[in-house]
Design a protein around this motif. Sequence first.
Motif, PDB file in Angstrom:
ATOM      1  N   VAL A 212       0.876  -1.177   0.000  1.00 47.50           N
ATOM      2  CA  VAL A 212       0.000   0.000   0.000  1.00 47.50           C
ATOM      3  C   VAL A 212       0.915   1.230   0.000  1.00 47.50           C
ATOM      4  O   VAL A 212       2.072   1.150   0.384  1.00 47.50           O
ATOM      5  N   GLY A 213       0.382   2.343  -0.451  1.00 46.60           N
ATOM      6  CA  GLY A 213       1.211   3.558  -0.489  1.00 46.60           C
ATOM      7  C   GLY A 213       2.060   3.576  -1.745  1.00 46.60           C
ATOM      8  O   GLY A 213       1.525   3.516  -2.862  1.00 46.60           O
ATOM      9  N   ALA A 214       3.375   3.570  -1.582  1.00 47.22           N
ATOM     10  CA  ALA A 214       4.296   3.778  -2.703  1.00 47.22           C
ATOM     11  C   ALA A 214       4.063   2.825  -3.883  1.00 47.22           C
ATOM     12  O   ALA A 214       4.273   3.201  -5.037  1.00 47.22           O
ATOM     13  N   GLN A 215       3.615   1.579  -3.628  1.00 47.71           N
ATOM     14  CA  GLN A 215       3.436   0.629  -4.737  1.00 47.71           C
ATOM     15  C   GLN A 215       2.006   0.628  -5.306  1.00 47.71           C
ATOM     16  O   GLN A 215       1.696  -0.145  -6.217  1.00 47.71           O
ATOM     17  N   GLY A 216       1.128   1.417  -4.713  1.00 46.63           N
ATOM     18  CA  GLY A 216      -0.203   1.613  -5.307  1.00 46.63           C
ATOM     19  C   GLY A 216      -1.305   0.666  -4.840  1.00 46.63           C
ATOM     20  O   GLY A 216      -2.438   0.742  -5.330  1.00 46.63           O
ATOM     21  N   GLY A 217      -1.016  -0.244  -3.904  1.00 46.22           N
ATOM     22  CA  GLY A 217      -2.061  -1.160  -3.405  1.00 46.22           C
ATOM     23  C   GLY A 217      -3.112  -0.412  -2.594  1.00 46.22           C
ATOM     24  O   GLY A 217      -2.832   0.644  -2.036  1.00 46.22           O
ATOM     25  N   ASN A 218      -4.327  -0.995  -2.531  1.00 42.62           N
ATOM     26  CA  ASN A 218      -5.441  -0.302  -1.884  1.00 42.62           C
ATOM     27  C   ASN A 218      -5.927  -1.063  -0.651  1.00 42.62           C
ATOM     28  O   ASN A 218      -6.254  -2.247  -0.716  1.00 42.62           O
ATOM     29  N   LEU A 219      -5.982  -0.348   0.481  1.00 37.60           N
ATOM     30  CA  LEU A 219      -6.347  -0.967   1.758  1.00 37.60           C
ATOM     31  C   LEU A 219      -7.761  -1.559   1.744  1.00 37.60           C
ATOM     32  O   LEU A 219      -7.989  -2.673   2.212  1.00 37.60           O
ATOM     33  N   GLN A 220      -8.710  -0.803   1.200  1.00 35.57           N
ATOM     34  CA  GLN A 220     -10.115  -1.266   1.185  1.00 35.57           C
ATOM     35  C   GLN A 220     -10.239  -2.568   0.400  1.00 35.57           C
ATOM     36  O   GLN A 220     -10.913  -3.502   0.840  1.00 35.57           O
ATOM     37  N   ASP A 221      -9.591  -2.635  -0.750  1.00 35.42           N
ATOM     38  CA  ASP A 221      -9.679  -3.835  -1.595  1.00 35.42           C
ATOM     39  C   ASP A 221      -9.102  -5.043  -0.872  1.00 35.42           C
ATOM     40  O   ASP A 221      -9.658  -6.146  -0.921  1.00 35.42           O
TER      41      ASP A 221
END
Length: 271
Positions: A212-221
Motif C-alpha cells: 500500500v502507499g508507494a506501490q499503489g495497493g489499496n487498503l479497502q480492496d
Amino acid sequence: MTTTQLVTQIKQKKSFLCIGLDVDLNKIPSHLLELDDPIFEFNKAIIDATHHLCVAYKPNTAFYEAYGIKGWQSLEKTITYLNTNYPEIFTIADAKRGDIGNTSTMYAKAFFEDLAFDSVTVAPYMGKDSVEPFLAFKDKHTIMLALTSNEGAFDFQTKKVDKKELYIQVLETSKNWKNSESLMYVVGATKAEYFAEIRKIIPNSFLLVPGVGAQGGNLQDVCKYGLSENIGLLINSSRGIIYASKNKDYALAATQQAKKLQVEMETILNK
Ligand SMILES: O=C(O)c1cc(=O)[nH]c(=O)n1[C@@H]1O[C@H](COP(=O)(O)O)[C@@H](O)[C@H]1O
C-alpha cells in the motif's frame, strides 16, 4: 509473541498497521547525518511518533546490511529499543532467508535469539526442510512469501504446476509442515483480487501485506476479502510513512500518515 497477544494489541489500538523501517541515508533529513548513528536516531524518532498507531515494525535488513557493520549495529539498536520500550509491538525482520536445514537453523538463531525479533520473512523456494528449522522456535513466527507485490510475481508464482498455481501449492503444502501454525504469509496489496482464493486455503493465518502507499495497493480492496475472523492482516507501509517529509518535521509527518491509515482501519474494524 503469541498470535493471541498480537490480536489483543490490534483490538486495543484498532489498527493492523505495520510500519516498514527501510532507512536510506539519501532520503532522511540531512540534519540527522551529522549524528553518530543517523539510522538509529531516525528510527527512534519514527517509532516514538507512531508506536500508538501501529502494531508492528518491519525493518528490511537490506537497508542495514548495505551500510556494513555500522548498519547492522543500527539494526541491533533499533530492535533492542523496540523490545525495551514497546514490548507489545510485533517485530518483523524482513530478511527473506531460507537454505539447507543446518544453515536455516543458524539464520533462525540470528534473528530469533541474537536479535530477538518475533518473526522473520522466508522464501519457500527450497522447500520443507529449509523452512521447518525456523518453525521449531516457540512463540516465533515465520512469514513465508506466497504471492509477492512486484511484477515478477507473475514469472513463477502464478505459473501452473500440476494444474495449480505455484503460490497455491506453496500455501497448501506448507499447511502440512511441522509447527505450521507458526506460519504467516506474504501477499502483496497489489494482488487484491487473489485474496478470496487465498482465504479459502488459509482462512485464519496472518497475512503480511506490503504494497500500500508507494506501490499503489489499496487498503479497502485488501480488507474486503483478506480480513479473517481474528483480523489476520498486517498491512505494511514503509516509504509512504517514513518519508512523508524530508524536513525536520519528518516524525510529525509520519504520525499524520500513520494516523490516516489507522483511522481507515478503525472504520473497517467497526463495520
Ligand atoms: O516481504 C516483504 O515485506 C515484501 C514482499 C513483497 O511482496 N513486496 C514488498 O514490497 N515487500 C517489502 O515491503 C516493503 C515495501 O515498502 P514500500 O513500498 O516502501 O511501502 C519493502 O521492505 C519490501 O522489500
